[in-house]
Write an enzyme that holds these catalytic residues in place. Structure first.
Site, short mmCIF file in Angstrom:
data_model
loop_
_atom_site.label_atom_id
_atom_site.label_comp_id
_atom_site.label_asym_id
_atom_site.label_seq_id
_atom_site.Cartn_x
_atom_site.Cartn_y
_atom_site.Cartn_z
N ASP A 202 1.74 29.81 -5.97
CA ASP A 202 3.11 28.54 -5.82
C ASP A 202 2.27 28.07 -7.49
O ASP A 202 1.40 27.16 -7.07
CB ASP A 202 2.89 27.83 -4.51
CG ASP A 202 3.96 26.54 -5.23
OD1 ASP A 202 4.05 25.87 -5.66
OD2 ASP A 202 5.52 27.06 -4.63
N GLY A 203 3.32 27.96 -8.67
CA GLY A 203 2.84 27.78 -9.43
C GLY A 203 3.19 25.87 -9.37
O GLY A 203 2.29 25.45 -10.23
N HIS B 40 6.45 29.70 -13.32
CA HIS B 40 7.04 30.48 -12.36
C HIS B 40 7.38 32.48 -13.21
O HIS B 40 7.92 32.65 -14.33
CB HIS B 40 8.25 30.39 -12.12
CG HIS B 40 8.26 28.89 -11.21
ND1 HIS B 40 7.94 28.01 -11.88
CD2 HIS B 40 8.95 28.71 -9.76
CE1 HIS B 40 8.47 26.84 -10.76
NE2 HIS B 40 8.99 27.27 -9.82
N HIS C 54 13.04 30.76 -25.11
CA HIS C 54 11.97 31.54 -25.79
C HIS C 54 11.73 31.16 -27.36
O HIS C 54 11.33 31.06 -27.64
CB HIS C 54 12.23 33.09 -25.38
CG HIS C 54 12.22 33.39 -24.65
ND1 HIS C 54 12.69 34.71 -23.86
CD2 HIS C 54 10.93 33.08 -23.15
CE1 HIS C 54 11.86 34.84 -22.83
NE2 HIS C 54 11.32 34.15 -22.00
N ASP D 20 9.52 27.08 -15.72
CA ASP D 20 10.56 27.86 -15.64
C ASP D 20 10.98 28.27 -14.18
O ASP D 20 11.34 29.55 -14.26
CB ASP D 20 10.09 29.17 -16.51
CG ASP D 20 11.49 29.89 -16.69
OD1 ASP D 20 12.72 29.59 -16.52
OD2 ASP D 20 11.26 31.20 -17.45
N SER E 177 8.42 35.30 -20.30
CA SER E 177 7.23 34.56 -21.39
C SER E 177 6.46 34.50 -21.53
O SER E 177 5.70 34.28 -22.48
CB SER E 177 7.72 33.04 -20.72
OG SER E 177 8.91 32.56 -20.98
N GLU F 199 2.55 33.46 -10.39
CA GLU F 199 3.92 33.71 -9.84
C GLU F 199 3.99 34.46 -8.33
O GLU F 199 3.05 34.84 -7.79
CB GLU F 199 4.39 35.31 -10.30
CG GLU F 199 5.23 36.01 -9.28
CD GLU F 199 6.85 35.74 -10.03
OE1 GLU F 199 7.02 35.43 -8.28
OE2 GLU F 199 7.36 34.57 -10.68
#
Length: 277
Positions: A142-143, A41, A18, A163, A99, A117
Site C-alpha cells: 500500500d503506497g 500508486h 504527465h 496518483d 508514470s 503497487e
C-alpha cells in the site's frame, strides 16, 4: 469513482499529470545531486490503447490522440509526446507509458525510484516492463503505508507522486492523512497529487487544507466541462506541495496549449506562496 489506470490511459487527465511530472523531474535534474522518485500508486507501467479496458472508454482518442496531431507544441508537451512515440513502432500510437516508465526514461544513473503497487498482477507486470534496472524498485504494498518507511529517502531530495484510483469514498481524507505524516518526516520533499474533478464541492475542502499544509502550493487544472455534475469526469487537477520556484512559468504555456488542443479550459493558481507551514 474507480479510476484504474488501464481504463483511462492516455486521456486528458494523463496528459496533464504527465506534463506536470516531467516538469517536476526537470526541476530536480537542474542540480547535479541525485534524487529519489516515489510513486504511491504505480500501476503496471505501460498500457495498450487497443486493449479491452482502454477501448471500453475510448478516452485516449480525445487525449493523446489529439495531442499527437497538434502543431506548435511547446517543449514540455513535445517532450511528453516524444516519450510516448519512443515506446511505439511507426506513427500509430498503441502503447501509452505510465508514470514509472516515464520516470525511468528521464532519471539519471545516480537517481532512484521507489514504486508502490498494491495489486499483485500489476506489480508483476510493472517489474517486467521496467526490466533489470537497478534504479527502479517495485514494492507490492500500500503506497500510503509505504510512505512511512520510504521517507525521507537517502538522497534527501526528490518527489512523491500520489496518483490513487479514487476507489475509496474517503480518498481525499486518506491523502490528507498520508501527506500530513509525510511532511512531518520529510518537510522539504516535493509532493504531487493527482485528483479528479466531478463536483467542485468535493474537491474544495482538500484544496483549502493543502493551502495551509506547505509553504508553496501550486494547483493546475484542466476542465472539459463545468464542475457541477457528479455523473462524469468534468476535469482533473495536479496539486504540488513544496513546488519549485517558477514551476508556474514552466507550465503556463503548455497548460494553455493543452487546453486549446483538447477544447478545454485551464487554470494555474498558487494556493500558497511562502507560508510558514
Amino acid at each position: 469513482m474507480n479510476y484504474r489506470h488501464a481504463f483511462h490511459a492516455g486521456n486528458f487527465a494523463d496528459l496533464l499529470k504527465h506534463a506536470v511530472l516531467l516538469a517536476l523531474l526537470d526541476a530536480l535534474k537542474a542540480k547535479d545531486k541525485p534524487f529519489s522518485y516515489i510513486d504511491t500508486h504505480a500501476g503496471s507501467g505501460r498500457y495498450d490503447l487497443k486493449g479491452t479496458q482502454a477501448q471500453k472508454t475510448g478516452e485516449a482518442e480525445l487525449g493523446i490522440g489529439k495531442l499527437a496531431v497538434a502543431s506548435g507544441l511547446p517543449p514540455l508537451l513535445w517532450d511528453l509526446l516524444g516519450h510516448v512515440r519512443a515506446i511505439n513502432e511507426g506513427e500509430a500510437i498503441r502503447l501509452y507509458p505510465g508514470s514509472p516508465l516515464l520516470a525511468q526514461r528521464v532519471l539519471r544513473p545516480g537517481d532512484s525510484a521507489q514504486l508502490c503497487e498494491l495489486h499483485a498482477d500489476e506489480a508483476e507486470t510493472l517489474r517486467a516492463v521496467l526490466g533489470n534496472d537497478a534504479r527502479m524498485h517495485v514494492h507490492k504494498r500500500d503506497g500510503y503505508e509505504a510512505m512511512g518507511g520510504l521517507l525521507p529517502p537517502p538522497e534527501k531530495r526528490g518527489l512523491v507522486l500520489i496518483d490513487p484510483p479514487f476507489e475509496r469514498a474517503d480518498e481525499f481524507r486518506a491523502i490528507e492523512t498520508a501527506l500530513r505524516h509525510a511532511l512531518q518526516r520529510w518537510p522539504t520533499g516535493m509532493y504531487a497529487v493527482w485528483y479528479p474533478v466531478k463536483l467542485r464541492s468535493t474537491v474544495q475542502p482538500f484544496l483549502r487544507w493543502a493551502s495551509r499544509a506547505a509553504r508553496r502550493v501550486l494547483c493546475a487544472e484542466i476542465m472539459l466541462h463545468p464542475d457541477n455534475t457528479p455523473l462524469r469526469l468534468n476535469g482533473t487537477g495536479m496539486l504540488v506541495l513544496n513546488a519549485p520556484w517558477q514551476l508556474d512559468q514552466a507550465l503556463s504555456e503548455s497548460m494553455d496549449v493543452l487546453a486549446r488542443t483538447l477544447g478545454a479550459q485551464s487554470r494555474l493558481t498558487w494556493l500558497a506562496q511562502d507560508n510558514d507551514a
